[in-house]
Enzyme design. Structure first.
Site, PDB file in Angstrom:
ATOM      1  N   ASP A   1      -1.431  -6.638  -0.316  1.00 23.76           N
ATOM      2  CA  ASP A   1      -2.685  -6.564   0.435  1.00 23.76           C
ATOM      3  C   ASP A   1      -2.509  -7.123   1.841  1.00 23.76           C
ATOM      4  OD1 ASP A   1      -5.340  -5.831   0.656  1.00 23.76           O
ATOM      5  OD2 ASP A   1      -6.102  -7.758  -0.050  1.00 23.76           O
TER       6      ASP A   1
ATOM      7  N   HIS B   1       0.126  -0.018   7.367  1.00 20.18           N
ATOM      8  CA  HIS B   1       0.684   0.622   6.170  1.00 20.18           C
ATOM      9  C   HIS B   1       2.144   1.036   6.417  1.00 20.18           C
ATOM     10  CE1 HIS B   1      -3.209   0.378   4.382  1.00 20.18           C
ATOM     11  NE2 HIS B   1      -3.765   1.328   5.106  1.00 20.18           N
TER      12      HIS B   1
ATOM     13  N   LEU C   1      17.385  -2.690 -10.994  1.00 18.23           N
ATOM     14  CA  LEU C   1      15.966  -2.997 -10.807  1.00 18.23           C
ATOM     15  C   LEU C   1      15.137  -1.803 -11.243  1.00 18.23           C
ATOM     16  CD1 LEU C   1      13.702  -4.845  -9.560  1.00 18.23           C
ATOM     17  CD2 LEU C   1      13.960  -3.494  -7.464  1.00 18.23           C
TER      18      LEU C   1
HETATM   19  C1  IPE Z   1      -5.997  -3.756  -3.871  1.00 17.56           C
HETATM   20  O1  IPE Z   1      -6.325  -4.012  -2.559  1.00 17.56           O
HETATM   21  C2  IPE Z   1      -5.270  -2.456  -3.956  1.00 17.56           C
HETATM   22  C3  IPE Z   1      -3.952  -2.434  -3.347  1.00 17.56           C
HETATM   23  C4  IPE Z   1      -3.327  -3.430  -2.786  1.00 17.56           C
HETATM   24  C5  IPE Z   1      -3.300  -1.165  -3.403  1.00 17.56           C
HETATM   25  P1  IPE Z   1      -7.764  -3.661  -1.963  1.00 17.56           P
HETATM   26  O2  IPE Z   1      -7.719  -4.068  -0.548  1.00 17.56           O
HETATM   27  O3  IPE Z   1      -8.108  -2.244  -2.249  1.00 17.56           O
HETATM   28  O4  IPE Z   1      -8.704  -4.600  -2.836  1.00 17.56           O
HETATM   29  P2  IPE Z   1     -10.147  -5.186  -2.524  1.00 17.56           P
HETATM   30  O5  IPE Z   1     -10.997  -4.038  -2.084  1.00 17.56           O
HETATM   31  O6  IPE Z   1      -9.973  -6.181  -1.426  1.00 17.56           O
HETATM   32  O7  IPE Z   1     -10.569  -5.822  -3.803  1.00 17.56           O
HETATM   33  C1  IPE Z   2      -3.305  -2.934   1.109  1.00 16.06           C
HETATM   34  O1  IPE Z   2      -3.722  -3.264   2.375  1.00 16.06           O
HETATM   35  C2  IPE Z   2      -2.862  -1.490   0.996  1.00 16.06           C
HETATM   36  C3  IPE Z   2      -3.842  -0.617   0.357  1.00 16.06           C
HETATM   37  C4  IPE Z   2      -4.891  -1.004  -0.304  1.00 16.06           C
HETATM   38  C5  IPE Z   2      -3.603   0.803   0.456  1.00 16.06           C
HETATM   39  P1  IPE Z   2      -5.213  -3.011   2.831  1.00 16.06           P
HETATM   40  O2  IPE Z   2      -5.302  -1.649   3.420  1.00 16.06           O
HETATM   41  O3  IPE Z   2      -6.173  -3.275   1.745  1.00 16.06           O
HETATM   42  O4  IPE Z   2      -5.346  -4.096   3.966  1.00 16.06           O
HETATM   43  P2  IPE Z   2      -6.587  -5.020   4.253  1.00 16.06           P
HETATM   44  O5  IPE Z   2      -6.915  -5.751   2.981  1.00 16.06           O
HETATM   45  O6  IPE Z   2      -7.705  -4.133   4.709  1.00 16.06           O
HETATM   46  O7  IPE Z   2      -6.100  -5.944   5.317  1.00 16.06           O
HETATM   47 MG    MG Z   3      -7.151  -4.934   1.116  1.00 20.27          MG
END
Ligand code: IPE
Ligand code: IPE
Ligand code: MG
Length: 241
Positions: free
Chosen positions: A17, A34, A128
């Site tokens: 995240d 990303h 892995l």
């Molecule tokens: C969880 O992150 C999903 C991934 C890392 C792929 P999100 O950013 O979607 O989760 P919430 O919305 O903060 O709970």
């Molecule tokens: C995690 O990073 C990746 C996905 C959920 C695809 P986020 O896109 O949720 O990044 P934040 O949480 O908005 O910073």
């Molecule tokens: Mg996120």
């Protein structure tokens, strides 16, 4: 080198995240975060075997992430396509078996085929097991497992867990260490069954900045934890046989 005290078969999960915030903090579009996140996947996965991690499950795209703007979802799908195209050879070369976990029927045209090809090309990897969760929901995985049940006879934690987790190719279903980057302290529907006794590690580090040093730090903390599984004192990392 592999330390003697560390068992090889640990299963780590990471909720990757913070990509969007990493980018926004730098005045960049979220997709830039990303993109940088893919590099973090590569360096983190490659650090696993020497840290004693034999199975790494990464949360890349949740079933709820379809709610994001079409532009971001499209960018993430393009990134998945290019990851499969560009990384497969490297994964095979580094002895990494790739599995993609989650629904495939909602992915854009061509991606399910690219996943199947990457999984086939890396199937011999034994250093892995890299599992990447895409269009994944732990609750949906539990529902799907319940729907696959033929009968409830002999239903055990092990047999039902095998249905929930899907093809593990010999990897352990249970997660030992669950890491979430980006500062949030929640599971967001990730491996709810498998993480029943996982040690949880939350870090403020945004995923694009994560790497081998952070993983080693999480493992060092894990090694100091006392895992009890409902019983009494036992070391997190058992002494080598
Ligand atoms: C969880 O992150 C999903 C991934 C890392 C792929 P999100 O950013 O979607 O989760 P919430 O919305 O903060 O709970
Ligand atoms: C995690 O990073 C990746 C996905 C959920 C695809 P986020 O896109 O949720 O990044 P934040 O949480 O908005 O910073
Ligand atoms: Mg996120």
């Amino acid at each position: 080198m592999q330390s003697e005290a560390v068992p090889r078969a640990l299963h780590a999960g990471i909720i990757m995240d913070g990509n969007g915030r990493w980018a926004t903090q730098r005045g960049l579009p979220r997709l830039a975060g990303h993109h940088r996140g893919v590099e973090a996947i590569r360096r983190t996965a490659e650090a696993c075997p020497d840290l004693g991690i034999g199975t790494l499950t990464l949360y890349a795209f949740s079933a709820d992430n379809w709610q994001r703007p079409a532009e971001e979802v499209g960018g993430l799908m393009r990134l998945l396509r290019s990851y499969l195209r560009n990384e497969t050879q490297r994964l095979a070369r580094t002895g990494t078996r790739l599995s993609v976990v989650g629904r495939r029927d909602r992915l854009p045209d061509g991606i399910p085929q690219a996943i199947a090809a990457a999984e086939a090309a890396t199937a011999a990897g034994s250093r892995l097991h890299l599992r990447i969760c895409v269009d994944y929901s732990a609750r949906d995985a539990i529902i799907a497992a319940a729907q696959r049940l033929q009968s409830q006879e002999d239903l055990t934690r092990e047999s039902f867990g095998a249905l929930v987790a899907g093809a593990m190719h010999g990897s352990p279903v249970d997660v030992d260490l669950l890491i979430r980057t980006g500062g949030e302290q929640r599971l967001s529907d990730f491996m709810l069954w498998e993480a029943a006794y996982a040690e949880l590690h939350f870090t403020e580090r945004m995923w694009p900045d994560f790497g081998p040093d952070d993983l080693a730090a999480a493992m060092a903390e894990f090694a100091r934890r006392e895992r009890r599984f409902g019983g009494l004192k036992a070391p997190a990392v058992p002494a080598a046989a």
